[in-house]
Design an enzyme around this catalytic site. Structure first.
Site: not given
Length: 277
Positions: A39, A43, A65, A142, A196, A199
């Site tokens: 984004r 960085r 982004d 995950s 989380y 998602s």
């Protein structure tokens, strides 16, 4: 143009953590350019400079982004102009709102779902038309996105139904966000305060649908789309409580990004192996 038709891989959210480790590994193993995205331009460029200075690796930087449609479309235009397509997409960008955060469960659910699921879905909508024959898509999910986290058996059955469409899944995701916003705290039939996990449940479900639909639309193109659990990795996301290094966390996503054409699609992987959702 020199890069036209050259293979290219894109890793979202890759200026640090697992994403940066995926970029580093792909720079060594992938036979084309690797696009590091972030984004924040500063960085992202700094991460590229560090890989060059410390490892002699040369990823390409592009701002991204995933929650900004304009940003996603600018990346698509860059890929079309410079490479004429896309060969590997690793959807790694994501957030985790820590328990100590003062945001309400409703706000946590909205923010988490918007980034981890809805924004990732939009990235796929924009970039999938660029996928070339033999492309690989990896959705980094995950172990917390296992189907058992849903709890409700009826919802589980809907999520695994071979008739479930992308539109149906988006509707279920919106229903979850609406339930999480219930001021009474009653989120039934969805689990409470589990943004989380949910998602990632929806992301794994999306992967299954994408693999089915892309294979049906382009059966001869051998495009493979899979999701994975990178493991409990030591990153900013979990305040460095993870047990695995970022290099270990990158292993499964990189394996999926480089799968041979005989490999399955629409699967959920952990430790480089297919496992049950």
């Amino acid at each position: 143009m020199e890069t036209a038709n050259k293979p290219v891989a894109v890793v979202t959210g890759s200026n640090k953590g697992i994403g940066l480790a995926i970029v580093e590994s792909l720079c060594r193993k992938f036979s084309g350019d690797v696009v590091l995205t972030a984004r924040d331009v500063g960085r992202g460029e700094s991460a590229c400079a560090e890989l060059l200075r410390q490892k002699g690796l040369k990823p390409v930087f592009h701002q991204l982004d995933i929650t900004d449609d304009g940003s996603v479309r600018r990346l698509a235009a860059f890929l079309q102009s410079e490479y004429g397509g896309l060969d590997v997409l690793v959807n790694n960008a994501g957030i985790y709102v820590l328990a100590k955060c003062e945001k309400s469960p409703a706000e946590k659910a909205r923010i988490t779902m918007e980034t981890n699921f809805f924004a990732t879905h939009r990235v796929c909508q924009v970039l999938f038309p660029l996928l070339r024959a033999g492309a690989r898509v990896v959705n980094v999910a995950s172990g917390l996105g296992r189907l058992s986290k849903v709890g409700n058996e009826s919802l589980q059955e809907q999520l695994v139904s071979p008739q479930l469409t992308e539109s149906d899944l988006l509707g279920m995701a919106r229903d979850y966000v609406a339930a999480a916003a219930n001021e009474s705290g009653d989120t039934a039939p969805w689990p409470a305060d589990s943004a989380y996990s949910m998602s990632k449940v929806f992301l794994i479900g999306l992967t299954r649908i994408q693999a089915r639909d892309v294979t049906a639309a382009r059966p001869a193109h051998s495009i493979l789309i899979n999701s994975c659990c990178p493991g409990f990795v030591d990153t900013d996301l979990n305040e460095h409580r993870g047990r695995l290094t970022v290099e270990e966390g990158a292993e499964t996503p990189v394996v999926l990004a480089l799968l041979d054409k005989e490999s399955p699609s629409g699967q959920f992987y952990k430790n480089t192996q297919v496992c049950e959702w």
